[in-house]
Design a protein around this motif. Structure first.
Motif, PDB file in Angstrom:
ATOM      1  N   LYS A  24      11.702  -7.196  -2.785  1.00  0.00           N
ATOM      2  CA  LYS A  24      11.624  -6.123  -3.773  1.00  0.00           C
ATOM      3  C   LYS A  24      10.186  -5.610  -3.814  1.00  0.00           C
ATOM      4  N   GLN A  25       9.988  -4.540  -4.535  1.00  0.00           N
ATOM      5  CA  GLN A  25       8.657  -3.947  -4.626  1.00  0.00           C
ATOM      6  C   GLN A  25       7.640  -4.919  -5.225  1.00  0.00           C
ATOM      7  N   ASP A  26       8.103  -5.831  -6.089  1.00  0.00           N
ATOM      8  CA  ASP A  26       7.186  -6.794  -6.707  1.00  0.00           C
ATOM      9  C   ASP A  26       6.903  -8.010  -5.818  1.00  0.00           C
ATOM     10  N   SER A  85       5.321  -4.553  12.351  1.00  0.00           N
ATOM     11  CA  SER A  85       5.835  -3.976  13.591  1.00  0.00           C
ATOM     12  C   SER A  85       6.284  -2.540  13.390  1.00  0.00           C
ATOM     13  N   SER A  86       6.657  -2.195  12.150  1.00  0.00           N
ATOM     14  CA  SER A  86       7.048  -0.823  11.852  1.00  0.00           C
ATOM     15  C   SER A  86       6.674  -0.499  10.410  1.00  0.00           C
ATOM     16  N   THR A  87       6.391   0.782  10.155  1.00  0.00           N
ATOM     17  CA  THR A  87       5.987   1.265   8.836  1.00  0.00           C
ATOM     18  C   THR A  87       6.848   2.474   8.480  1.00  0.00           C
ATOM     19  N   HIS A  88       7.292   2.548   7.215  1.00  0.00           N
ATOM     20  CA  HIS A  88       8.211   3.604   6.786  1.00  0.00           C
ATOM     21  C   HIS A  88       7.834   4.093   5.394  1.00  0.00           C
ATOM     22  N   ASP A  89       8.180   5.344   5.104  1.00  0.00           N
ATOM     23  CA  ASP A  89       7.909   5.915   3.788  1.00  0.00           C
ATOM     24  C   ASP A  89       8.897   5.415   2.742  1.00  0.00           C
ATOM     25  N   GLY A  90      10.129   5.126   3.160  1.00  0.00           N
ATOM     26  CA  GLY A  90      11.159   4.691   2.222  1.00  0.00           C
ATOM     27  C   GLY A  90      11.724   3.325   2.544  1.00  0.00           C
ATOM     28  N   LYS A  91      12.229   2.653   1.510  1.00  0.00           N
ATOM     29  CA  LYS A  91      12.787   1.313   1.679  1.00  0.00           C
ATOM     30  C   LYS A  91      14.034   1.334   2.557  1.00  0.00           C
ATOM     31  N   ASP A 110       0.809  -1.224   0.000  1.00  0.00           N
ATOM     32  CA  ASP A 110       0.000   0.000   0.000  1.00  0.00           C
ATOM     33  C   ASP A 110       0.841   1.273   0.000  1.00  0.00           C
ATOM     34  N   GLY A 111       1.938   1.264  -0.752  1.00  0.00           N
ATOM     35  CA  GLY A 111       2.778   2.448  -0.885  1.00  0.00           C
ATOM     36  C   GLY A 111       3.716   2.713   0.273  1.00  0.00           C
ATOM     37  N   GLN A 112       3.769   1.813   1.235  1.00  0.00           N
ATOM     38  CA  GLN A 112       4.673   1.975   2.376  1.00  0.00           C
ATOM     39  C   GLN A 112       5.530   0.730   2.535  1.00  0.00           C
ATOM     40  N   TRP A 113       6.713   0.913   3.113  1.00  0.00           N
ATOM     41  CA  TRP A 113       7.612  -0.200   3.414  1.00  0.00           C
ATOM     42  C   TRP A 113       7.409  -0.596   4.866  1.00  0.00           C
TER      43      TRP A 113
END
Length: 76
Positions: A54-56, A26-32, A12-15
């Motif tokens: 990876k993103q895929d 356990s954690s959510t981030h904007d960038g990889k 959903d657009g978040q890492w």
């Protein structure tokens, strides 16, 4: 993944980072890069493998902590 390994993945657009067996991240981030750094810390603290997807959704990298537990006898 073995029980307790930490997975870094995109959703959903978040890492996010999720230990194996948990339903929620356990954690959510904007960038990889940020997610990878936090996932590495989590895996090192637990002494487990860090699986970075990876993103895929395919596995891009695996790292074992501590390094002495790595079953492969190669550098890298």
């Amino acid at each position: 993944m073995a029980k307790g390994d930490v997975e870094t993945y995109q959703q959903d657009g978040q890492w996010k980072n999720r230990p194996e067996g948990n339903e929620r991240a356990s954690s959510t981030h904007d960038g990889k890069a940020d997610a990878q750094a936090r996932g590495r810390e989590m895996a090192a603290d637990r002494g487990v493998e860090h699986v970075i997807k990876k993103q895929d959704g395919t596995i891009g990298e695996k790292n074992t902590y501590p390094r002495s537990r790595d079953p492969r006898d190669i550098e890298g």
